[in-house]
Design an enzyme around this catalytic site. Structure first.
Site, mmCIF file in Angstrom:
data_model
loop_
_atom_site.group_PDB
_atom_site.id
_atom_site.type_symbol
_atom_site.label_atom_id
_atom_site.label_comp_id
_atom_site.label_asym_id
_atom_site.label_seq_id
_atom_site.Cartn_x
_atom_site.Cartn_y
_atom_site.Cartn_z
ATOM 1 N N HIS A 129 0.872 -1.175 0.000
ATOM 2 C CA HIS A 129 0.000 0.000 0.000
ATOM 3 C C HIS A 129 0.917 1.236 0.000
ATOM 4 O O HIS A 129 2.011 1.184 0.557
ATOM 5 C CB HIS A 129 -0.808 -0.063 1.307
ATOM 6 C CG HIS A 129 -1.929 0.918 1.431
ATOM 7 N ND1 HIS A 129 -1.733 2.248 1.711
ATOM 8 C CD2 HIS A 129 -3.269 0.753 1.352
ATOM 9 C CE1 HIS A 129 -2.903 2.856 1.802
ATOM 10 N NE2 HIS A 129 -3.861 1.976 1.579
ATOM 11 N N ASP A 206 2.883 -4.448 8.217
ATOM 12 C CA ASP A 206 1.649 -3.683 8.080
ATOM 13 C C ASP A 206 0.498 -4.686 8.155
ATOM 14 O O ASP A 206 0.276 -5.458 7.226
ATOM 15 C CB ASP A 206 1.698 -2.955 6.728
ATOM 16 C CG ASP A 206 0.366 -2.339 6.329
ATOM 17 O OD1 ASP A 206 -0.662 -2.595 6.999
ATOM 18 O OD2 ASP A 206 0.346 -1.613 5.306
ATOM 19 N N GLN A 209 -4.570 -5.217 6.849
ATOM 20 C CA GLN A 209 -5.475 -6.084 6.097
ATOM 21 C C GLN A 209 -5.578 -7.487 6.701
ATOM 22 O O GLN A 209 -6.472 -8.247 6.346
ATOM 23 C CB GLN A 209 -4.933 -6.169 4.663
ATOM 24 C CG GLN A 209 -5.958 -6.268 3.581
ATOM 25 C CD GLN A 209 -7.007 -5.180 3.620
ATOM 26 O OE1 GLN A 209 -8.176 -5.500 3.823
ATOM 27 N NE2 GLN A 209 -6.641 -3.929 3.445
ATOM 28 N N LYS A 232 -10.728 -1.079 10.231
ATOM 29 C CA LYS A 232 -10.841 -2.271 9.376
ATOM 30 C C LYS A 232 -11.230 -3.503 10.189
ATOM 31 O O LYS A 232 -11.344 -4.597 9.662
ATOM 32 C CB LYS A 232 -9.529 -2.493 8.624
ATOM 33 C CG LYS A 232 -9.288 -1.339 7.638
ATOM 34 C CD LYS A 232 -8.197 -1.597 6.652
ATOM 35 C CE LYS A 232 -8.102 -0.388 5.716
ATOM 36 N NZ LYS A 232 -6.936 -0.423 4.860
ATOM 37 N N CYS A 370 -4.584 2.326 -3.854
ATOM 38 C CA CYS A 370 -3.375 2.831 -3.173
ATOM 39 C C CYS A 370 -2.204 1.889 -3.367
ATOM 40 O O CYS A 370 -1.365 1.734 -2.465
ATOM 41 C CB CYS A 370 -3.608 3.056 -1.676
ATOM 42 S SG CYS A 370 -4.844 4.277 -1.314
HETATM 43 C C1 LIG Z 1 -5.943 0.430 4.733
HETATM 44 C C2 LIG Z 1 -4.520 0.076 4.631
HETATM 45 C C3 LIG Z 1 -3.518 0.961 5.030
HETATM 46 C C4 LIG Z 1 -3.817 2.354 5.517
HETATM 47 O O1 LIG Z 1 -4.601 2.374 6.669
HETATM 48 P P1 LIG Z 1 -5.133 3.770 7.241
HETATM 49 O O2 LIG Z 1 -6.183 3.364 8.211
HETATM 50 O O3 LIG Z 1 -5.670 4.529 6.069
HETATM 51 O O4 LIG Z 1 -3.972 4.453 7.867
HETATM 52 C C5 LIG Z 1 -2.214 0.549 4.949
HETATM 53 N N1 LIG Z 1 -1.894 -0.673 4.501
HETATM 54 C C6 LIG Z 1 -2.825 -1.564 4.112
HETATM 55 C C7 LIG Z 1 -2.402 -2.925 3.642
HETATM 56 C C8 LIG Z 1 -4.165 -1.210 4.146
HETATM 57 O O5 LIG Z 1 -5.085 -2.091 3.755
#
Ligand SMILES: *Cc1c(COP(=O)(O)O)cnc(C)c1O
Length: 412
Positions: A129, A206, A209, A232, A370
């Protein structure tokens, strides 16, 4: 998508009653919400916690002698402990509240500025992302470190042998997502962490997801940093967490200065507060933190095994039907993936399909998600993305497939 998985009875109709938004109509049709990878919906149990906070004990925390401030502080710190337990962190002070994944990554990237120098190397993956690419590019600009990229194959899987070739004594940091938001690929982070640690590089994962679908154990993973966003995982926007190993959080300098993060301030010298407050400058999202804890309670009450198994059923059910549609191509065909389907149909522009399906009440994402480098890899401007969560149903998928066929007929 394993067929040996045992079927768990999943009471989706009862679960759906927890989500008031699922009762609404869009363009005169019942809402079908398939944009869960962008944000999830919020159950009544979490909405109630938010209403209760503002109705009964809204106050600033950590510095009031009065009752409301103490109640708010207790609830906020209790939520931190819930988050610690959920991720199996060793200490509650290893959980730093953030405004979300993006903030957590920027915090680590900025704090690392003082530890990197020219000649150092950092490694990102081709599947990221933008929020796990840009902060590291900025870090490299500030420090003179070099950014390297783990390549992917056409199934949307990272090529681990190439990763091994990138690692060397200069590698200081590796950052990958646990699950790709654009393709749904589950990355082999266990192997990535092990190989990075073999050259003494730190790893940031990260988890934006992955957290909606699985329950990560940060100690078992031996990961150095893990970040996610509450929105999320059935929580509110504007709050998230950074897990960092104690030794790293002690070593890194603070990211932002302000109230809450200090021990003593004078114009000659300021000393910083202990963890976790060193990284939590200013009045935090108190209500958001408490609601984040409530969201984890909600999801744990359903159970992550049951969630993953049901979502896999939805993924398999939708994938099989979609592959019957002429000219439909799915991007991201990794063996290990979650309930995200990125696709295009022939030469039809994703936006056109998305717009027609919205008219039918179906919420999908279209565009680059993104993750422009992934779209460049496939040489496409974007995809349509359907992403399912445990409150979606096979009936909704049937409606979606019929609507998709209709849209394709109209547009070709
Ligand atoms: C949604 C997402 C982000 C960003 O999250 P925010 O809540 O907008 O800061 C970063 N990495 C992944 C893989 C995402 O799905």
């Amino acid at each position: 998508m394993s067929t040996t998985q045992k079927h768990i009875d999943f009471h989706v109709e009862a679960i759906r009653k927890d989500f008031p938004i699922l009762n609404r109509e869009v363009n005169g049709k019942p809402l079908i919400y398939f944009d869960n990878a962008a944000t999830s919906q919020t159950p009544q149990q979490v909405i109630d916690v938010i209403v209760d906070y503002y109705s009964n004990y809204n106050a600033n925390i950590h510095r009031g002698v009065h009752a409301l401030s103490q109640e708010a502080t207790d609830a906020y710190e209790q939520a931190r402990i819930k988050i610690q337990k959920h991720f199996n962190a060793k200490h509650a002070h290893e959980i730093i509240y953030t405004s979300g994944t993006t903030h957590g990554i920027n915090l680590v990237a900025n704090s690392f500025s003082s530890l990197l120098k020219k000649g150092d190397e950092v490694i990102v993956s081709a599947l990221e992302h933008h929020s796990n690419i840009v902060p590291w590019q900025m870090l490299c600009e500030r420090t003179g470190a070099t950014l390297k990229v783990i390549p992917m194959n056409t199934d949307g899987e990272l090529i681990l042998s190439e990763f091994e070739r990138l690692l060397n004594a200069n590698t200081k940091l590796v950052f990958v997502n646990h699950i790709s938001n654009a393709l749904g690929t589950i990355n082999p982070i266990e192997a990535i962490i092990e190989k990075a640690h073999a050259v003494n590089a730190a790893v940031l994962v990260d988890g934006a997801q992955s957290c909606p679908h699985i329950r990560p154990d940060v100690q078992a993973l031996d990961v150095d940093f893990y970040v996610c966003s509450a929105h999320k995982i059935c929580g509110p926007t504007g709050v998230g967490m950074l897990y960092g190993k104690e030794e790293w959080l002690k070593k890194l300098p603070p990211y932002q200065g302000g109230g809450e993060m200090i021990a003593e301030v004078s114009f000659e010298k300021t000393t910083y507060a202990d963890l976790p407050h060193k990284f939590e400058a200013g009045t935090p999202n108190v209500c958001g933190g408490i609601a984040f804890g409530a969201a984890l309670d909600y999801m744990n009450a359903i159970g992550f095994d049951a969630i993953a198994s049901y979502e896999n059923e939805l993924l398999e059910y939708a994938t099989n039907q979609m592959l019957q549609i002429d000219g439909l191509k799915i991007y991201g065909t990794a063996k290990e993936k979650t309930s995200v389907i990125s696709f295009n149909v022939g030469n039809i522009h994703p936006y056109d399909i998305g717009t027609i399906l919205d008219k039918m009440g179906i919420a999908l994402r279209t565009g680059h998600h993104c993750a422009q480098p992934i779209m460049d890899f496939y040489q496409i401007p974007g995809t349509i993305r359907a992403s399912f969560m445990f409150y979606n149903t096979k009936e909704e998928i049937d409606t979606f497939i019929a609507a998709l066929k209709k849209a394709v007929m109209m547009l070709s």
